[in-house]
Design a protein around this motif. Structure first.
Motif, PDB file in Angstrom:
ATOM      1  N   MET A   1      21.189 -19.046  15.512  1.00 28.08           N
ATOM      2  CA  MET A   1      20.131 -18.820  14.524  1.00 28.08           C
ATOM      3  C   MET A   1      19.233 -17.676  14.990  1.00 28.08           C
ATOM      4  N   ASN A   2      18.705 -16.974  14.020  1.00 27.86           N
ATOM      5  CA  ASN A   2      17.818 -15.854  14.316  1.00 27.86           C
ATOM      6  C   ASN A   2      16.367 -16.293  14.446  1.00 27.86           C
ATOM      7  N   GLN A   3      15.665 -15.599  15.308  1.00 27.20           N
ATOM      8  CA  GLN A   3      14.223 -15.805  15.413  1.00 27.20           C
ATOM      9  C   GLN A   3      13.567 -15.344  14.109  1.00 27.20           C
ATOM     10  N   LEU A   4      12.395 -15.895  13.842  1.00 27.42           N
ATOM     11  CA  LEU A   4      11.565 -15.439  12.731  1.00 27.42           C
ATOM     12  C   LEU A   4      10.232 -14.988  13.297  1.00 27.42           C
ATOM     13  N   ILE A   5       9.695 -13.935  12.708  1.00 26.29           N
ATOM     14  CA  ILE A   5       8.400 -13.410  13.135  1.00 26.29           C
ATOM     15  C   ILE A   5       7.470 -13.430  11.935  1.00 26.29           C
ATOM     16  N   LEU A   6       6.380 -14.136  12.047  1.00 24.56           N
ATOM     17  CA  LEU A   6       5.348 -14.145  11.024  1.00 24.56           C
ATOM     18  C   LEU A   6       4.364 -13.039  11.385  1.00 24.56           C
ATOM     19  N   ILE A   7       4.129 -12.125  10.446  1.00 24.14           N
ATOM     20  CA  ILE A   7       3.189 -11.035  10.678  1.00 24.14           C
ATOM     21  C   ILE A   7       2.110 -11.106   9.604  1.00 24.14           C
ATOM     22  N   ASP A   8       0.889 -11.326  10.036  1.00 25.37           N
ATOM     23  CA  ASP A   8      -0.273 -11.340   9.150  1.00 25.37           C
ATOM     24  C   ASP A   8      -1.110 -10.105   9.423  1.00 25.37           C
ATOM     25  N   GLN A   9      -1.534  -9.456   8.351  1.00 25.73           N
ATOM     26  CA  GLN A   9      -2.447  -8.331   8.468  1.00 25.73           C
ATOM     27  C   GLN A   9      -3.710  -8.686   7.680  1.00 25.73           C
ATOM     28  N   PHE A  10      -4.853  -8.470   8.308  1.00 22.46           N
ATOM     29  CA  PHE A  10      -6.131  -8.796   7.689  1.00 22.46           C
ATOM     30  C   PHE A  10      -7.034  -7.577   7.728  1.00 22.46           C
ATOM     31  N   VAL A  11      -7.804  -7.385   6.664  1.00 21.79           N
ATOM     32  CA  VAL A  11      -8.882  -6.403   6.656  1.00 21.79           C
ATOM     33  C   VAL A  11     -10.163  -7.215   6.529  1.00 21.79           C
ATOM     34  N   VAL A  12     -11.027  -7.069   7.539  1.00 22.31           N
ATOM     35  CA  VAL A  12     -12.186  -7.944   7.685  1.00 22.31           C
ATOM     36  C   VAL A  12     -13.469  -7.111   7.695  1.00 22.31           C
ATOM     37  N   PRO A  13     -14.422  -7.417   6.802  1.00 21.60           N
ATOM     38  CA  PRO A  13     -15.717  -6.730   6.861  1.00 21.60           C
ATOM     39  C   PRO A  13     -16.411  -7.023   8.190  1.00 21.60           C
ATOM     40  N   SER A  14     -17.219  -6.094   8.634  1.00 23.02           N
ATOM     41  CA  SER A  14     -17.863  -6.246   9.947  1.00 23.02           C
ATOM     42  C   SER A  14     -18.675  -7.533  10.051  1.00 23.02           C
TER      43      SER A  14
END
Length: 105
Positions: A1-14
């Motif tokens: 089985m293959n690994q899975l990678i969860l990638i989250d990108q966030f833009v956050v106000p200061s």
């Protein structure tokens, strides 16, 4: 089985950075206890307009361990009374989430 990678990108106000990081640390600590977890990484960048961009990666042994972890995270959120969409809206955070598999050679 293959690994899975969860990638989250966030833009956050200061003004939301501190609260966001606190929540991210709770989540990162929890997922590290889940079966099939391999590794995670988090990165931060300051944008030209003073916002912050975060990228968080979580690597899982396979799809089954990833799906079980998703269920465990949902149960944790319910137990804590935490609502992710509500937090993102309240703190004006934009999120882009994707699940990736490694390329085969």
């Amino acid at each position: 089985m293959n690994q899975l990678i969860l990638i989250d990108q966030f833009v956050v106000p200061s003004q939301s950075r501190k609260q966001f990081i606190e929540r991210m640390q709770i989540n990162r600590s929890f997922i590290k206890t889940q079966p099939g977890f391999i590794n995670d990484m988090a990165y931060e960048q300051t944008t030209e307009n003073g916002e912050y961009k975060f990228i968080a990666l979580a690597i899982w042994e396979n799809e089954e361990s990833f799906m079980q972890a998703k269920k465990a995270v949902a149960a944790l959120y319910q137990q804590q009374g935490f609502n992710l969409p509500e937090m993102l809206n309240t703190l004006q955070i934009r999120m882009d989430r994707g699940v990736y598999s490694p390329l085969s050679n």
